[in-house]
Design an enzyme around this catalytic site. Sequence first.
Site, PDB file in Angstrom:
ATOM      1  N   GLY A 168       0.821  -1.217   0.000  1.00 54.58           N
ATOM      2  CA  GLY A 168       0.000   0.000   0.000  1.00 54.58           C
ATOM      3  C   GLY A 168       0.844   1.251   0.000  1.00 54.58           C
ATOM      4  O   GLY A 168       1.681   1.479  -0.868  1.00 54.58           O
ATOM      5  N   GLY A 169       0.601   2.096   1.006  1.00 55.79           N
ATOM      6  CA  GLY A 169       1.304   3.378   1.077  1.00 55.79           C
ATOM      7  C   GLY A 169       2.812   3.216   1.152  1.00 55.79           C
ATOM      8  O   GLY A 169       3.555   4.130   0.771  1.00 55.79           O
ATOM      9  N   GLY A 404      15.262  11.303 -35.344  1.00 51.85           N
ATOM     10  CA  GLY A 404      14.885  11.851 -34.041  1.00 51.85           C
ATOM     11  C   GLY A 404      15.826  11.425 -32.940  1.00 51.85           C
ATOM     12  O   GLY A 404      16.080  12.180 -31.993  1.00 51.85           O
ATOM     13  N   ALA A 405      16.372  10.223 -33.084  1.00 53.30           N
ATOM     14  CA  ALA A 405      17.260   9.729 -32.023  1.00 53.30           C
ATOM     15  C   ALA A 405      18.568  10.530 -31.994  1.00 53.30           C
ATOM     16  O   ALA A 405      19.166  10.712 -30.938  1.00 53.30           O
ATOM     17  CB  ALA A 405      17.524   8.253 -32.207  1.00 53.30           C
TER      18      ALA A 405
HETATM   19  C1  HXC Z   1      -1.855  -3.233  11.152  1.00 53.22           C
HETATM   20  C2  HXC Z   1      -0.560  -4.974  10.416  1.00 53.22           C
HETATM   21  C3  HXC Z   1      -0.607  -4.475   9.103  1.00 53.22           C
HETATM   22  C4  HXC Z   1      -1.323  -3.283   8.877  1.00 53.22           C
HETATM   23  C5  HXC Z   1       0.577  -6.251   9.109  1.00 53.22           C
HETATM   24  N1  HXC Z   1       0.176  -6.079  10.352  1.00 53.22           N
HETATM   25  N2  HXC Z   1       0.110  -5.292   8.312  1.00 53.22           N
HETATM   26  N3  HXC Z   1      -1.183  -4.350  11.419  1.00 53.22           N
HETATM   27  N4  HXC Z   1      -1.932  -2.690   9.931  1.00 53.22           N
HETATM   28  N5  HXC Z   1      -1.390  -2.707   7.677  1.00 53.22           N
HETATM   29  C6  HXC Z   1       0.470  -6.905  11.526  1.00 53.22           C
HETATM   30  C7  HXC Z   1      -0.180  -8.263  11.440  1.00 53.22           C
HETATM   31  O1  HXC Z   1      -1.500  -8.213  11.927  1.00 53.22           O
HETATM   32  C8  HXC Z   1       0.722  -9.066  12.343  1.00 53.22           C
HETATM   33  O2  HXC Z   1       0.392  -8.764  13.687  1.00 53.22           O
HETATM   34  C9  HXC Z   1       2.088  -8.470  12.078  1.00 53.22           C
HETATM   35  O3  HXC Z   1       1.847  -7.197  11.527  1.00 53.22           O
HETATM   36  C10 HXC Z   1       2.883  -9.263  11.086  1.00 53.22           C
HETATM   37  O4  HXC Z   1       2.071  -9.508   9.960  1.00 53.22           O
HETATM   38  P1  HXC Z   1       1.910 -10.959   9.295  1.00 53.22           P
HETATM   39  O5  HXC Z   1       0.750 -10.890   8.389  1.00 53.22           O
HETATM   40  O6  HXC Z   1       1.904 -12.000  10.374  1.00 53.22           O
HETATM   41  O7  HXC Z   1       3.283 -11.086   8.518  1.00 53.22           O
HETATM   42  P2  HXC Z   1       3.546 -11.743   7.097  1.00 53.22           P
HETATM   43  O8  HXC Z   1       2.903 -13.074   7.007  1.00 53.22           O
HETATM   44  O9  HXC Z   1       5.022 -11.668   6.904  1.00 53.22           O
HETATM   45  O10 HXC Z   1       2.809 -10.808   6.026  1.00 53.22           O
HETATM   46  C11 HXC Z   1       3.205  -9.449   5.869  1.00 53.22           C
HETATM   47  C12 HXC Z   1       2.215  -8.700   4.985  1.00 53.22           C
HETATM   48  C13 HXC Z   1       0.777  -8.880   5.561  1.00 53.22           C
HETATM   49  C14 HXC Z   1       2.297  -9.237   3.567  1.00 53.22           C
HETATM   50  C15 HXC Z   1       2.643  -7.240   4.964  1.00 53.22           C
HETATM   51  O11 HXC Z   1       0.821  -8.553   6.941  1.00 53.22           O
HETATM   52  C16 HXC Z   1      -0.214  -8.001   4.892  1.00 53.22           C
HETATM   53  O12 HXC Z   1      -0.709  -8.309   3.799  1.00 53.22           O
HETATM   54  N6  HXC Z   1      -0.549  -6.903   5.565  1.00 53.22           N
HETATM   55  C17 HXC Z   1      -1.564  -5.976   5.077  1.00 53.22           C
HETATM   56  C18 HXC Z   1      -1.072  -5.202   3.899  1.00 53.22           C
HETATM   57  C19 HXC Z   1      -2.034  -4.138   3.509  1.00 53.22           C
HETATM   58  O13 HXC Z   1      -2.999  -4.424   2.790  1.00 53.22           O
HETATM   59  N7  HXC Z   1      -1.819  -2.937   4.075  1.00 53.22           N
HETATM   60  C20 HXC Z   1      -2.713  -1.786   3.937  1.00 53.22           C
HETATM   61  C21 HXC Z   1      -2.435  -1.178   2.576  1.00 53.22           C
HETATM   62  S1  HXC Z   1      -3.423   0.170   2.251  1.00 53.22           S
HETATM   63  P3  HXC Z   1       0.531  -9.825  14.874  1.00 53.22           P
HETATM   64  O14 HXC Z   1       0.014  -9.106  16.060  1.00 53.22           O
HETATM   65  O15 HXC Z   1      -0.244 -11.010  14.455  1.00 53.22           O
HETATM   66  O16 HXC Z   1       1.984 -10.116  14.943  1.00 53.22           O
HETATM   67  C22 HXC Z   1      -2.430   1.467   2.430  1.00 53.22           C
HETATM   68  C23 HXC Z   1      -3.112   2.763   2.135  1.00 53.22           C
HETATM   69  C24 HXC Z   1      -2.175   3.870   1.780  1.00 53.22           C
HETATM   70  O17 HXC Z   1      -1.307   1.377   2.770  1.00 53.22           O
HETATM   71  C25 HXC Z   1      -2.283   4.183   0.347  1.00 53.22           C
HETATM   72  C26 HXC Z   1      -1.554   5.436   0.037  1.00 53.22           C
HETATM   73  C27 HXC Z   1      -1.545   5.738  -1.433  1.00 53.22           C
END
Ligand code: HXC
Length: 514
Positions: A168-169, A404-405
């Site tokens: 994401g961000g 052009g190049a």
């Molecule tokens: C809160 C989060 C989090 C998030 C991960 N965690 N992403 N907590 N907000 N965005 C937490 C998990 O709950 C977990 O907590 C710990 O971090 C580790 O994550 P895991 O999933 O266990 O790790 P892994 O299997 O290695 O996977 C990593 C990951 C996955 C691929 C990044 O966590 C994931 O898909 N996260 C969400 C990604 C996402 O969609 N983010 C939002 C994007 S939108 P615990 O407590 O269990 O350890 C965005 C908007 C901005 O960013 C746009 C601007 C243009």
Amino acid sequence: MHEEKLKQFYERRLTAEAGGGEDKIDSQHSKGKLTARERINLLLDPNSFNELDKFVTHRSDDPELKKFYGDGLITGFGTVNGRQVFVYVYDFTVLGGSLGEMAGKKVSKVMSLAMKVGCPVIGILDSGGARIQEGVSSLDSYGDIFLKNALASGVVPQITASIGPCAGGAVYSPAMTDFVIMVENVGQMFVTGPEVVKQVLSQDVSFDELGGAKTHATKSGVAHLIAKDEIDCMDKIKTLLSYIPQNNREEPALVTDNTDDFNRVDQKLVSILPENPYHPYDIKEVISKIVDDGVFFEIHELFAENIVVGFARMGGRSVGLIANQPLLLAGALDIHSSVKAARFIRFCDSFNIPIITLVDTPGYLPGADQEHNGIIRHGSKLLFAYCEATVPKITCIIGKAYGGAYIAMGSKNLGTDVNYAWPTAEIAVLGPEAAITIMHRKNLKNSPDAAEIKKNLAKEYRNKFANPYIAAERGTIDLVIDPMETRPMIINALNVLSSKKENRPWKKHGNINL
Ligand code: HXC
């Protein structure tokens, strides 16, 4: 009394330095990744790190969201090979390195400081993106960071490394920086992950296929460099920094302990060029023979390989090199190569790095695919970037420079300061075959010996038009040079241009064809 306070302080400090705790650190290591603090130690000079905002915590009123000192991000300043830098390093062991309101403020703070002080900012990313529990505050934080990225762009160099998931961000901020480095098999960058892709598009794609280092180094061009591991990543950041200045008001460091003779000539240089202009050769051989000690630090090595860009030193001065690569698509310019070179030129221009262009290209790549995908729009970026750049610009045409190049690759009329050509240069509106087909279409159509006539006409055309002397007569080539003297000629030009000043009419900013 003081003792108690100090004890509490030491405890708090230890807690802060423990990140997400032992389990999370073990899990980080088991994924083959270093922790944020280990990364800082690898990047910065020993004992040079000064941490800021170590005791920041989130302000969310979600009772289930645990508070951690540092809030999933370590920030501060230190030195890399003695040069001051600011850093922000995401800590995946804390809430997955997700970014909330306060973590965002930490990033913005170091970026503001870096701009005031005038030194590079290095970001190490390993993050789940916007912290879901903090909702709109997380999104606002990203907005703040993007604003800082844009404000800092062209003021201080910004380098980011993806060493873990960046979702994401966490991808857009790096994309707004000057250079993105991804570590193979560890770095991942995607706007929406494989699960969402599956849900929305019913497509199965792995993390690596979607947004791994190879994908972004070869297909999207998001990654300028890939590193085989974290040590290599930090080494690459250090090397990159060595070519660039602290900020837009400084010059890159002049290397004075250079052992490579500035006047070194190379009699074999011309023989790299095949006698037959249609045969491929590796332009990097030419580059390595003219730069100091043959050292070339290539950027975007695996992306749009028909153009080569990167840093080197010539006579101890840092330079940005742009060169057509005849090994791929005969060195023709296409969409990706135009964008790649344009962005590199704009970086060099922002940070006072002279631009050296080596030309051997048959032209812009023809075809419906290129036209429909916008070669006009993207190809014009290259023209724009060369025209805009006011740093010293030196071009040497060594082979084909058609149509052009010829204009696009740093020709005199785009504001290049010194234009050289080898006697092997072929400067013309079209390549011989294309020109003859147009000029003699009727004759060739009715002739039984069309192939033979075409061959002879091509020879005649090459002698008459495809050489450097017509351009040299008009002064758009300043000098036809002996190929073996390319290195000293360019170094001499760099030296004389080192005091170059070029003023342009005031404007808010140009409107490059994005
Ligand atoms: C809160 C989060 C989090 C998030 C991960 N965690 N992403 N907590 N907000 N965005 C937490 C998990 O709950 C977990 O907590 C710990 O971090 C580790 O994550 P895991 O999933 O266990 O790790 P892994 O299997 O290695 O996977 C990593 C990951 C996955 C691929 C990044 O966590 C994931 O898909 N996260 C969400 C990604 C996402 O969609 N983010 C939002 C994007 S939108 P615990 O407590 O269990 O350890 C965005 C908007 C901005 O960013 C746009 C601007 C243009």
